[in-house]
Write an enzyme that holds these catalytic residues in place. Structure first.
Site: not given
Ligand code: HXC
Length: 294
Positions: A168, A102, A145, A148
């Site tokens: 998360e 998400a 997400g 999911e």
């Molecule tokens: C918003 C996101 C994002 C996310 C990545 N980006 N994941 N933006 N929401 N979930 C954005 C980053 O901010 C960045 O933009 C760009 O995508 C590239 O990401 P990087 O981190 O620079 O890439 P990388 O180093 O290759 O790392 C990839 C990654 C990492 C390991 C996937 O991005 C990451 O850990 N993302 C978050 C994963 C996460 O925690 N997902 C769960 C979310 S909570 P900018 O513009 O800043 O450079 C969730 C709740 C679900 O899903 C609840 C029900 C739906």
């Protein structure tokens, strides 16, 4: 080509993102009965154009699932659900990310009152209520997400470099779109607990070994294989496929006795269809069945 189709083709061309997509798919169209999509690409695939295809298209944000994207996903699914030509749907992302979760930036400042009062994420359920079979083709990250979303689909195919995770907990929250429930049913308690409590990811190979995904393919081949699977499914009776899907899904909800009873009733119901008669008659006559979805 109709005037509307020509309009959609032109509009889709003009709306195509500046960044080229990694897949060498046939030119994607962002049009359907509802107009253009901003966050997804939508078209029909397969020799008979009977596979609905949705590609998440926020490459710069690793396909983070913002509200607009999930709203569009629902609209595209509605359109495919009511399209009698479509017998299966494939959802995919890019080679780097199916979806990285998400959209954290969108969620960052939300309050409890907004989440609870606004029933945050309620519309995500549309993916799991589609009657037509849905295949997730997962390359790259399927996190939070994103994992999911894949698990809301009926079949998951993974590219060999795919990674699945529920991180998360690292954000101070927990999965909110079925992660604790569907993952646990798919891979068992110990692995699900480990993933949800540590935020650690599993590889495509581990996902296959644990039953989360049914097939693993080389990255570049994945989408094509998912579409092939979709074509195979769409070649059967769409009506009966929906019954089969309903019966399998009931295994998650009902006791064994109740599930078997539902299955029996649905099995009996197939005898009210022309397709059941055609299928068995074709077998006896040693020919291929021609299903008409009735
Ligand atoms: C918003 C996101 C994002 C996310 C990545 N980006 N994941 N933006 N929401 N979930 C954005 C980053 O901010 C960045 O933009 C760009 O995508 C590239 O990401 P990087 O981190 O620079 O890439 P990388 O180093 O290759 O790392 C990839 C990654 C990492 C390991 C996937 O991005 C990451 O850990 N993302 C978050 C994963 C996460 O925690 N997902 C769960 C979310 S909570 P900018 O513009 O800043 O450079 C969730 C709740 C679900 O899903 C609840 C029900 C739906």
């Amino acid at each position: 080509m109709s005037t509307m189709a020509a309009f959609c083709r032109t509009a889709a061309f003009l709306l195509r993102p500046a960044k080229a997509l990694p897949y060498t798919l046939t030119a994607a169209r962002s049009c359907s009965s509802g107009g253009q999509y901003q966050y997804i690409l939508v078209e029909k695939k397969g020799a008979n154009q009977n596979v609905g295809f949705i590609q998440l298209n926020r490459p710069k944000a690793l396909n983070a699932l913002c509200d607009g994207l999930m709203t569009e996903m629902g609209q595209a699914l509605d359109a495919f659900e009511s399209d009698s030509q479509v017998g299966a749907i494939v959802i995919t992302g890019s080679e780097k990310a199916f979806a990285a979760g998400a959209d954290i930036k969108e969620m960052q400042n939300r309050t409890f009152q907004e989440c609870y009062g606004g029933n945050f994420l309620a519309h995500w359920n549309r993916v799991s209520t589609v009657k037509k079979p849905v295949i997730a083709a997962v390359n790259g990250f399927a996190l939070g997400g994103g994992c999911e979303l894949a698990m809301m689909c009926d079949i998951i195919y993974a590219g060999e470099k795919a990674q699945f995770g529920q991180p998360e907990i690292l954000l101070g929250t927990i999965p909110g779109a079925g992660g604790t429930q569907r993952l646990t049913r798919a891979v068992g308690k110990s692995l699900a607990m480990e993933m949800v409590l540590t935020g650690d990811r599993i590889s495509a190979q581990e996902a296959k070994a644990s039953g989360l995904v049914s097939k693993v393919y080389p990255t570049a081949q994945l989408v094509e294989e998912a579409i092939k699977c979709g074509e195979k499914i769409a070649g059967n009776s769409k009506l009966v496929s929906s019954m089969a899907k309903e019966a399998v899904n009931a295994a998650y909800e009902l006791s064994l006795a109740e599930g078997n009873r539902l299955e029996k009733r649905l099995f009996h119901s197939t005898f009210a269809t022309a397709d059941r008669k055609e299928g068995m008659t074709a077998f006896v006559e040693k020919r291929k069945a021609i299903f008409e979805d009735k």
